[in-house]
Design an enzyme around this catalytic site. Structure first.
Site, PDB file in Angstrom:
ATOM      1  N   GLY A  83       0.842  -1.197   0.195  1.00  0.00           N
ATOM      2  CA  GLY A  83      -0.059   0.025  -0.218  1.00  0.00           C
ATOM      3  C   GLY A  83       0.893   1.193  -0.002  1.00  0.00           C
ATOM      4  N   PRO A 103       2.554   4.869   0.950  1.00  0.00           N
ATOM      5  CA  PRO A 103       3.001   5.667   2.234  1.00  0.00           C
ATOM      6  C   PRO A 103       2.092   5.914   3.074  1.00  0.00           C
ATOM      7  CG  PRO A 103       4.063   6.188   0.442  1.00  0.00           C
ATOM      8  CD  PRO A 103       3.049   5.591  -0.215  1.00  0.00           C
ATOM      9  N   GLY A 104       1.945   5.835   4.391  1.00  0.00           N
ATOM     10  CA  GLY A 104       1.091   6.501   5.317  1.00  0.00           C
ATOM     11  C   GLY A 104      -0.257   5.914   5.528  1.00  0.00           C
ATOM     12  N   THR A 105      -0.521   4.491   4.651  1.00  0.00           N
ATOM     13  CA  THR A 105      -1.985   3.809   4.984  1.00  0.00           C
ATOM     14  C   THR A 105      -2.047   3.198   6.102  1.00  0.00           C
ATOM     15  OG1 THR A 105      -0.905   2.370   3.271  1.00  0.00           O
ATOM     16  CG2 THR A 105      -2.375   4.010   2.298  1.00  0.00           C
ATOM     17  N   LYS A 139       0.418   0.773   7.225  1.00  0.00           N
ATOM     18  CA  LYS A 139       0.994  -0.687   7.239  1.00  0.00           C
ATOM     19  C   LYS A 139       1.813  -0.979   8.420  1.00  0.00           C
ATOM     20  CE  LYS A 139       3.056   0.252   3.350  1.00  0.00           C
ATOM     21  NZ  LYS A 139       2.704   1.609   3.047  1.00  0.00           N
ATOM     22  N   GLU A 193     -16.188   6.430 -14.555  1.00  0.00           N
ATOM     23  CA  GLU A 193     -16.332   5.036 -14.076  1.00  0.00           C
ATOM     24  C   GLU A 193     -17.744   4.827 -13.970  1.00  0.00           C
ATOM     25  OE1 GLU A 193     -13.559   3.528 -13.428  1.00  0.00           O
ATOM     26  OE2 GLU A 193     -12.384   5.343 -13.320  1.00  0.00           O
ATOM     27  N   HIS A 224     -18.398   3.235 -17.036  1.00  0.00           N
ATOM     28  CA  HIS A 224     -18.252   1.822 -17.479  1.00  0.00           C
ATOM     29  C   HIS A 224     -19.452   1.054 -16.753  1.00  0.00           C
ATOM     30  CE1 HIS A 224     -14.106   2.208 -18.777  1.00  0.00           C
ATOM     31  NE2 HIS A 224     -13.607   2.746 -17.612  1.00  0.00           N
TER      32      HIS A 224
HETATM   33  P1  ADP Z   1       2.769   2.897   6.573  1.00  0.00           P
HETATM   34  O1  ADP Z   1       3.633   2.170   7.485  1.00  0.00           O
HETATM   35  O2  ADP Z   1       1.789   2.471   5.644  1.00  0.00           O
HETATM   36  O3  ADP Z   1       3.849   4.232   5.788  1.00  0.00           O
HETATM   37  P2  ADP Z   1       2.285   4.153   9.065  1.00  0.00           P
HETATM   38  O4  ADP Z   1       1.623   2.893   9.854  1.00  0.00           O
HETATM   39  O5  ADP Z   1       3.626   4.394   9.463  1.00  0.00           O
HETATM   40  O6  ADP Z   1       1.970   3.909   7.498  1.00  0.00           O
HETATM   41  O7  ADP Z   1       1.354   5.372   9.621  1.00  0.00           O
HETATM   42  C1  ADP Z   1       1.754   6.544   9.895  1.00  0.00           C
HETATM   43  C2  ADP Z   1       0.833   6.931  11.126  1.00  0.00           C
HETATM   44  O8  ADP Z   1      -0.456   7.436  10.449  1.00  0.00           O
HETATM   45  C3  ADP Z   1       0.479   5.923  12.137  1.00  0.00           C
HETATM   46  O9  ADP Z   1       1.199   5.909  13.220  1.00  0.00           O
HETATM   47  C4  ADP Z   1      -1.143   6.446  12.390  1.00  0.00           C
HETATM   48  O10 ADP Z   1      -0.794   7.422  13.163  1.00  0.00           O
HETATM   49  C5  ADP Z   1      -1.457   7.198  11.287  1.00  0.00           C
HETATM   50  N1  ADP Z   1      -2.345   6.279  10.223  1.00  0.00           N
HETATM   51  C6  ADP Z   1      -2.055   5.662   9.095  1.00  0.00           C
HETATM   52  N2  ADP Z   1      -2.844   5.010   8.838  1.00  0.00           N
HETATM   53  C7  ADP Z   1      -3.902   4.794   9.723  1.00  0.00           C
HETATM   54  C8  ADP Z   1      -5.202   4.244   9.823  1.00  0.00           C
HETATM   55  N3  ADP Z   1      -5.745   3.193   8.742  1.00  0.00           N
HETATM   56  N4  ADP Z   1      -5.952   4.402  11.083  1.00  0.00           N
HETATM   57  C9  ADP Z   1      -5.479   5.066  11.840  1.00  0.00           C
HETATM   58  N5  ADP Z   1      -4.196   5.711  11.884  1.00  0.00           N
HETATM   59  C10 ADP Z   1      -3.410   5.696  10.802  1.00  0.00           C
HETATM   60 ZN    ZN Z   2     -11.693   3.693 -17.613  1.00  0.00          ZN
END
Ligand code: ADP
Ligand code: ZN
Length: 587
Positions: free
Chosen positions: A173, A175-177, A179, A396, A399
Site C-alpha cells: 500500500g 506510504p502512510g496508509t 502498514k 467510472e 463503465h
Molecule cells: P505506513 O507504514 O503505511 O507508511 P504508518 O503505519 O507508518 O504508515 O502510518 C503513520 C501514522 O499515520 C500512524 O502511526 C497513524 O498515526 C496514522 N495512520 C495511518 N494509517 C492509519 C489508519 N488506517 N488508522 C489510523 N491511523 C492511521
Molecule cells: Zn476507464
C-alpha cells in the site's frame, strides 16, 4: 556543563509532570529526554529514559501543549560524544538515527540505543500497545491479519493438526496508509514482541553488515518467539536481482540472500511471523514471493470516505473538539488522504487551536490545517481538483452503466474514485459470475463497449475528453483485434487465425499465418468498425440513461465507493436502447 544539576526521574513521573502541566520544555535526545519544570514548580531539571515511541511521545507533548526540541546529539558534553562515536556500533546507530530524523514523522523508536550494541537500536522491542481498534478504515486488511493473530496465540492448535503456518505476510500500500501500524497492532493483539527494522537501514551501513544484521534479527526473534518481525520498505533490499544492468549492488544482494536463507531456515510453527511492507510490490524479486516466503499479500488501501471518518475519529479522541467540528464534512474534503495525512491533519488543527489560545479545536482550525496539508500534498500530485474528481466519477459510472446492460461477464461489481497513487485515479471492478474460460461473441462485444463506456461518458457529459481513458482504449483495441485475428469471429474473414507482422500475438505462436496487404487492411477496417460500433452503442446507452448517469455519479462523488447491493439496485434501472440486441448478435 550543568549536568550535575539534572536528576533522574522515572518515565511515569515524567508523564505525570507533563499531564499536570508542570513541564516547561522537553529536549528529545536519542537515548533520553531532558526536561525542566516551569518556574512556578521550581524550574528543576530532570532526565528520563526515552521509552516510548517518538510519535506517541510527541502526541502526548502536543496534547499537553508542551514545547519540545529534537536533538540528534546524545550529550552536550562534546568529549563524551566523541568517546561515544569511537565505538563503531554507536556511530552506526547515530547515522541511522539522523536519517530517521530526516524522514520526519516516520515515528521510529527512540528507545534502546544500547552502547556498543549496534543492533539494539534498530529494533523496537517490547509490546507495542497498539490494538486493531487504533487502526481504522482498513477493515479487509484487519480481517486478514486477524488470522495471523490466531497463529501467534494458538500456534499449538495448528501444530497439532499438522497445518503449516504461513511465515511471511506482505503488506502492500501507499506510504502512510497504516502498514506499520497494522503490523504493530498484530503484535499488540497477540501480545507478542515486535521486532522492527527498515530494510533501507540494512543496506545503508557498511558492506557485509546488512547480512549480519538480518542474521542477528532472526536469531533474536527466535529467542523471543512467539513474535513478529516487521521489515519496512522491503523493496530497498528486495529489488529484483536481475534488474540492474550496471551490475548488481553486492551489499543489497547479500542482504537479500541472507533474508531468503533465514526465511527458509525456520518453520512458521516456531512462532516467528514475518510481516513486510512495500508500496512497490512489482519490483520485488520473485524469489521473495515463493511459497513458504511472503506468500500472503494483504492490500492496505487508501481509505474511502467512510474509512476517513473512522480514522479522523480515532485521532481526534485525544484532542478536545469544538462543537462545530463535523468530521463527515472533513472526510468529504480529504479524498486521497492516507491515514497518516489525516493524523497529521488532526494534529495540525490542534496546534493551530493551541497557537490561537483556544480551549478546543474548531472547524476553522481544521480548514486552515487542511489548506496547508493539501498544498503540500499537491506537490506530490495526489490530490485531485474538483473537476478531475468529477471527470473520474462520470467516467467510472459510464463503465458501470454500459456494463450493466451487457451480457455475461461485463457486470460491474464495484466502482471507486479513491485515488490509488501511481496513476490510477479511479477504477471499476468487473467480476464474472463464475470462472469463465470461454467468452461468447456477444459478451466480447459487450466487453468492448463496457471498456469504452468511460470515454463515452466523458463525451456525453463534458463534450470533451480527458487522457484518462488510454488504458481502456488500448484494451478495447486488443480485444477487437483478437476477436478477428484469433477467435475467428468475423463472417467476412472466417475462422482463420491471422497475425499481422510485428504483432504481439506472434510471440508464442507457430500456427498463425502472416498476412499481407489486402487482408491486413481488411483486418484494420474490421477492428475499426467493431470499435466504432461499440463506441456508438456505449454513447447511445449513456444518452438514454442520462439521468441515471447523473444521479449515480452524484452518489459516487459523495460516497466514493459503490459496491454490492447498492450498485446492483442502481444499475438494474438502466434501460437498453433500440438496436442493442441486434448489435450484439454475430455479424
Ligand atoms: P505506513 O507504514 O503505511 O507508511 P504508518 O503505519 O507508518 O504508515 O502510518 C503513520 C501514522 O499515520 C500512524 O502511526 C497513524 O498515526 C496514522 N495512520 C495511518 N494509517 C492509519 C489508519 N488506517 N488508522 C489510523 N491511523 C492511521
Ligand atoms: Zn476507464
Amino acid at each position: 556543563m550543568k549536568t550535575s544539576t539534572i536528576s533522574q526521574s522515572a518515565y511515569s513521573t515524567f508523564i505525570d509532570h507533563v499531564e499536570a502541566q508542570q513541564v516547561n520544555h522537553v529536549v528529545i535526545k536519542p537515548s533520553r529526554l531532558e526536561y525542566s519544570l516551569k518556574d512556578e514548580f521550581g524550574a528543576q531539571k530532570f532526565y528520563t529514559k526515552a521509552e516510548q515511541n517518538r510519535a506517541d511521545l510527541i502526541k502526548v507533548l502536543t496534547t499537553n501543549q508542551v514545547t519540545y526540541t529534537i536533538s540528534a546529539q546524545n550529550s552536550e558534553d562534546t568529549a563524551s560524544l566523541i568517546a561515544m562515536l569511537l565505538s563503531t556500533g554507536v556511530l552506526v546507530g547515530a547515522f541511522a538515527w539522523l536519517t530517521k530524523l530526516a524522514g520526519a514523522g516516520a515515528g521510529g523508536g527512540i528507545g534502546g540505543i544500547g552502547l556498543g550494541k549496534s543492533k539494539a537500536r534498530v529494533y523496537e522491542q517490547g509490546k507495542t500497545g497498539v490494538k486493531f481498534a487504533d487502526v481504522a478504515g482498513v477493515a479487509e486488511a484487519k480481517q486478514e491479519l486477524q488470522e495471523v493473530v490466531d497463529f501467534l496465540q494458538n500456534g499449538a492448535k495448528y501444530k497439532q493438526i499438522g497445518a503449516k503456518i504461513p511465515k511471511g505476510v506482505l503488506l502492500v500500500g501507499a506510504p502512510g496508509t497504516g502498514k506499520t501500524l497494522l503490523a504493530k497492532a498484530v503484535a499488540g493483539e497477540a501480545g507478542v514482541p515486535f521486532l522492527s527494522m527498515s530494510a533501507s537501514e540494512f543496506v545503508e551501513v557498511y558492506v557485509g553488515v546488512g547480512a549480519s544484521r538480518v542474521r542477528d534479527l532472526f536469531a533474536q526473534a527466535k529467542r523471543q518467539a512467539p513474535c513478529i518481525i516487521f521489515i519496512d520498505e522491503l523493496d530497498a533490499i528486495g529489488k529484483s536481482r536481475g534488474n540492474n544492468p550496471n551490475g548488481g549492488n553486492d551489499e543489497r544482494e547479500q542482504t537479500l540472500n541472507q533474508l531468503l536463507t533465514e526465511m527458509d531456515g525456520f518453520e512458521g510453527n516456531e512462532g516467528v511471523i514475518l510481516i513486510a511492507a512495500t508500496n512497490r510490490p512489482e519490483i520485488l524479486d520473485p524469489a521473495l514471493r515463493r511459497p513458504g516466503r511472503f506468500d500472503r499479500q494483504v492490500l492496505v488501501d487508501r481509505p474511502d470516505k467512510k474509512g476517513r471518518i473512522e480514522i479522523l475519529q480515532v485521532h481526534s479522541q485525544k484532542v478536545i473538539l469544538g462543537e462545530d467540528v463535523d468530521l463527515t464534512l472533513i472526510a468529504g474534503q480529504t479524498s486521497g488522504f492516507a491515514g497518516a495525512d489525516l493524523a497529521n491533519l488532526v494534529n495540525e488543527a490542534a496546534l493551530m487551536a493551541a497557537r490561537n489560545n483556544r480551549q478546543a479545536v474548531l472547524m476553522a482550525d481544521f480548514s486552515e490545517a487542511m489548506e496547508r496539508i493539501i498544498a503540500g500534498l499537491e506537490k506530490r500530485s495526489r490530490i485531485l481538483t474538483d473537476t478531475e474528481r468529477k471527470t473520474v466519477a462520470y467516467h467510472e459510472v459510464g463503465h458501470a452503466l454500459v456494463g450493466a446492460l451487457m451480457p455475461g461477464g461485463s457486470k460491474v461489481t464495484k466502482i471507486s474514485i479513491v485515488p490509488r497513487g501511481l496513476g490510477a485515479l479511479g477504477y471499476t471492478l468487473q467480476m464474472p459470475e463464475e470462472d469463465r474460460f470461454l467468452m461468447l461473441e456477444d459478451e466480447l462485444r459487450g466487453q468492448i463497449a463496457t471498456l469504452l463506456g468511460g470515454r463515452a461518458a466523458e463525451e456525453v457529459v463534458f463534450k470533451k475528453v480527458s487522457t484518462g481513458a488510454s488504458d481502456d482504449i488500448q484494451k478495447a483495441t486488443e480485444l477487437a483485434e483478437k476477436a478477428i485475428t484469433q477467435y475467428g469471429m468475423s463472417k467476412d474473414l472466417g475462422p482463420i487465425a491471422f497475425a499481422k507482422e510485428n504483432s504481439q500475438f506472434l510471440n508464442n505462436s507457430t500456427s498463425r499465418r502472416s498476412v499481407g496487404g489486402e487482408v491486413a487492411t481488411k483486418i484494420d477496417r474490421l477492428v475499426k468498425n467493431n470499435i466504432d460500433q461499440a463506441h456508438q452503442m456505449a454513447r447511445k446507452i449513456l444518452e438514454l440513461n442520462r439521468e441515471l448517469l447523473e444521479s449515480t455519479t452524484q452518489i459516487l462523488l459523495d460516497r466514493e465507493v459503490l459496491d454490492g447491493a447498492q450498485l446492483t439496485q442502481i444499475l438494474d434501472q438502466a434501460k437498453a436502447p433500440e438496436g442493442m440486441q441486434e448489435w450484439l448478435l454475430p455479424q
